[in-house]
Motif scaffolding. Structure first.
Motif, PDB file in Angstrom:
ATOM      1  N   ALA A  83      22.327 -20.092 -11.302  1.00 64.01           N
ATOM      2  CA  ALA A  83      21.962 -18.916 -12.110  1.00 64.01           C
ATOM      3  C   ALA A  83      22.199 -17.625 -11.325  1.00 64.01           C
ATOM      4  CB  ALA A  83      20.505 -19.018 -12.556  1.00 64.01           C
ATOM      5  N   ARG A  85      24.611 -17.041  -9.235  1.00 71.34           N
ATOM      6  CA  ARG A  85      26.048 -16.730  -9.346  1.00 71.34           C
ATOM      7  C   ARG A  85      26.364 -16.092 -10.695  1.00 71.34           C
ATOM      8  NH1 ARG A  85      26.139 -21.638  -6.606  1.00 71.34           N
ATOM      9  NH2 ARG A  85      26.601 -22.871  -8.465  1.00 71.34           N
ATOM     10  N   GLN A  86      25.619 -16.484 -11.719  1.00 73.26           N
ATOM     11  CA  GLN A  86      25.878 -15.979 -13.066  1.00 73.26           C
ATOM     12  C   GLN A  86      25.219 -14.616 -13.315  1.00 73.26           C
ATOM     13  OE1 GLN A  86      25.172 -19.163 -15.803  1.00 73.26           O
ATOM     14  NE2 GLN A  86      25.888 -17.972 -17.547  1.00 73.26           N
ATOM     15  N   GLN A 134      20.058 -24.356 -15.420  1.00 72.10           N
ATOM     16  CA  GLN A 134      20.756 -23.084 -15.232  1.00 72.10           C
ATOM     17  C   GLN A 134      20.871 -22.289 -16.532  1.00 72.10           C
ATOM     18  OE1 GLN A 134      24.825 -23.524 -14.004  1.00 72.10           O
ATOM     19  NE2 GLN A 134      25.300 -21.380 -14.397  1.00 72.10           N
ATOM     20  N   VAL A 138      19.166 -18.560 -17.333  1.00 71.20           N
ATOM     21  CA  VAL A 138      19.968 -17.381 -17.707  1.00 71.20           C
ATOM     22  C   VAL A 138      19.545 -16.856 -19.078  1.00 71.20           C
ATOM     23  CG1 VAL A 138      22.305 -16.583 -18.266  1.00 71.20           C
ATOM     24  CG2 VAL A 138      21.911 -17.992 -16.226  1.00 71.20           C
TER      25      VAL A 138
END
Length: 149
Positions: A83, A85-86, A134, A138
């Motif tokens: 998450a 990275r996103q 994840q 998000v």
């Protein structure tokens, strides 16, 4: 995005940097230690770093309150990492080990772990207890931020 400046706290040296909002996605570096301000990983916070990151960052900060002995916490760790990275560079992800920082856990009334707490402008705007994947992390952050605005 506009060219307004945001205060972003360095995950390495904890110095507050001024970054233009339209340059967040261009891998800005810290003016002091010259390391990246965003690396797509959650950062570990102690009490002092917590105050600095939650209080001074002008982007939302998502904190995972966890403990090393907690099975669901360990299960959720890779999803929280993904998450990061996103969601970066628009949300800073951080972890607080409640075994090492019991004062922070008490201050925020953490009664079960893992617990995610979302902070905007230094104040908690949303909380979710229990392990999530994840995609759920998000979506929860995006929904909470939409409600907080």
């Amino acid at each position: 995005m506009s060219a307004e400046s945001l205060h972003i706290v360095c995950p390495h040296c904890h110095t507050t940097n001024r970054v233009r909002a339209d340059q967040l996605g261009q891998a800005p570096d810290c003016g002091r230690c010259h390391r990246p301000l965003f690396e797509g990983h959650p950062i570990a916070l102690d009490a002092e770093a917590f105050e600095r990151h939650v209080g001074r960052n002008q982007i939302p900060v998502l904190v995972d309150f966890w403990a090393p002995w907690c099975g669901p916490c360990r299960m959720m760790a890779p999803a929280f990492e993904a998450a990061a990275r996103q969601l970066e560079p628009h949300v800073r992800l951080a972890k607080v080990n409640t075994e090492e920082e019991p004062g922070l856990a008490a201050q925020f009334g953490i009664r079960s772990i893992p617990t995610l707490a979302l902070f905007v402008g230094g104040r908690e705007v949303a909380r979710q207890a229990g392990a999530m994947g994840q995609g759920d992390i998000v979506r929860w952050v995006q929904a909470a931020l939409a409600q907080a605005r």
